[in-house]
Enzyme design. Structure first.
Site: not given
Ligand code: RIB
Length: 308
Positions: A42-43, A255
């Site tokens: 999750g970002k 991220d």
């Molecule tokens: O940026 C990568 C993320 O994008 C992943 O961890 C995935 O969950 C999506 O949210």
């Protein structure tokens, strides 16, 4: 529980389901893959972890389902000493998931099923208002509803907190939201989608970055993968090359960059130092398989590029 959080991250938490494959199947084909793994993702959560591993005291604000994935994601954040008081449990929707298809060259394609992330509302942001007001840096992305992102950034910006928006996945943004953004971080594809301008050449990328800056953010960063980044701020234009590494898995590299940048800003680093440290963190992350599990610690970053 960390000390009073200096970095507040508003955003998504997903369980990442990673499939490794030699190539993409064509419609109707069944293909034998080469690997499968799960990882916390999750970002939003990724950026929180990246900032925490750089040494920042971090609070995560978001929403998971009342299920095993949600419990595991929140526990993973706590393992990194991240305050999860602002991560609510939703009884109506499952925790977000992401299916990641990873190719042999380290590039990926991702499909996100938002689940509880899309039930994180402005009212939930209000519940965490004190955390946002007391942070030094507030960070958001676009995997939660736009109204929620706007509410969080407006609240933080109004309190004098430095705000960072990673406009991913790209979607049209209104001027009210952009007026509450100090730092806008996008890749070249997102820059093109947000501006409607081509970003195929360095000159075009710079023009798109200027166009984004005219809409409100005083600092715009366009990340360019192995080609480095372009930063435009009040002092002008800065192009930084990327550290040279061999990519195994690029998932979460952006991220890692954003989270490490936020930690650097909270630390009071000069802009070039904050950007460079974030680049090194992202470069190290792509040399390893995984999302949060691939993110480096501050010590690893400093070994790669000793602090000056
Ligand atoms: O940026 C990568 C993320 O994008 C992943 O961890 C995935 O969950 C999506 O949210």
């Amino acid at each position: 529980m960390p000390a009073s959080p200096t970095v507040a991250v508003i955003g998504s938490l997903n369980m990442d389901l990673r499939v490794q494959t030699p190539r993409l199947p064509v419609p109707g084909e069944t293909l034998i893959g080469t690997g499968f793994s799960t990882d916390s993702g999750g970002k939003g959560a990724n950026q929180a972890v990246a900032a925490a591993r750089m040494g920042a005291a971090v609070a995560m604000l978001g929403r998971v389902g009342r299920d095993a994935h949600g419990a595991a994601l929140a526990q993973a954040l706590r393992t990194d000493d991240i305050d999860t008081t602002g991560v609510g449990e939703d009884t109506e929707a499952p925790t977000g998931t992401a299916v990641i298809v990873l190719m042999p060259d380290g590039e990926n394609s991702i499909i996100v099923i938002p689940g509880a992330n899309h039930r994180y509302t402005p009212a939930h942001v209000t519940d965490s208002a004190e955390v946002l007001r007391n942070a030094k840096v507030a960070v958001a992305q676009l995997e939660c509803p736009l109204d929620t992102v706007r509410a969080a950034l407006t609240l933080a910006h109004g309190a004098g907190v430095c705000t960072v928006l990673n406009a991913a996945p790209a979607q049209p943004l209104d001027d009210a939201l952009l007026a509450a953004v100090d730092w806008l971080v996008v890749n070249e594809i997102e820059a093109a989608m947000l501006t409607g301008l081509p970003t195929d050449t360095p000159v075009q990328i710079e023009a798109a970055a200027h166009a984004l800056r005219r809409r409100g953010p005083s600092q715009v960063v366009v990340t360019l993968g192995a080609a480095g980044l372009l930063h435009i701020g009040p002092d002008g234009v800065l192009a930084l090359p990327a550290p040279r590494v061999t990519a195994v898995d690029t998932t979460g590299a952006g991220d890692t960059f954003v989270g490490a940048l936020a930690a650097g800003l909270a630390d009071g680093l000069q802009i070039t130092a904050a950007l460079t440290r974030a680049q090194v963190a992202a470069a190290l992350a792509v040399t390893r398989l995984g999302t949060q599990s691939a993110m480096p610690t501050r010590a690893e970053v400093e070994v790669f590029a000793p602090a000056s």
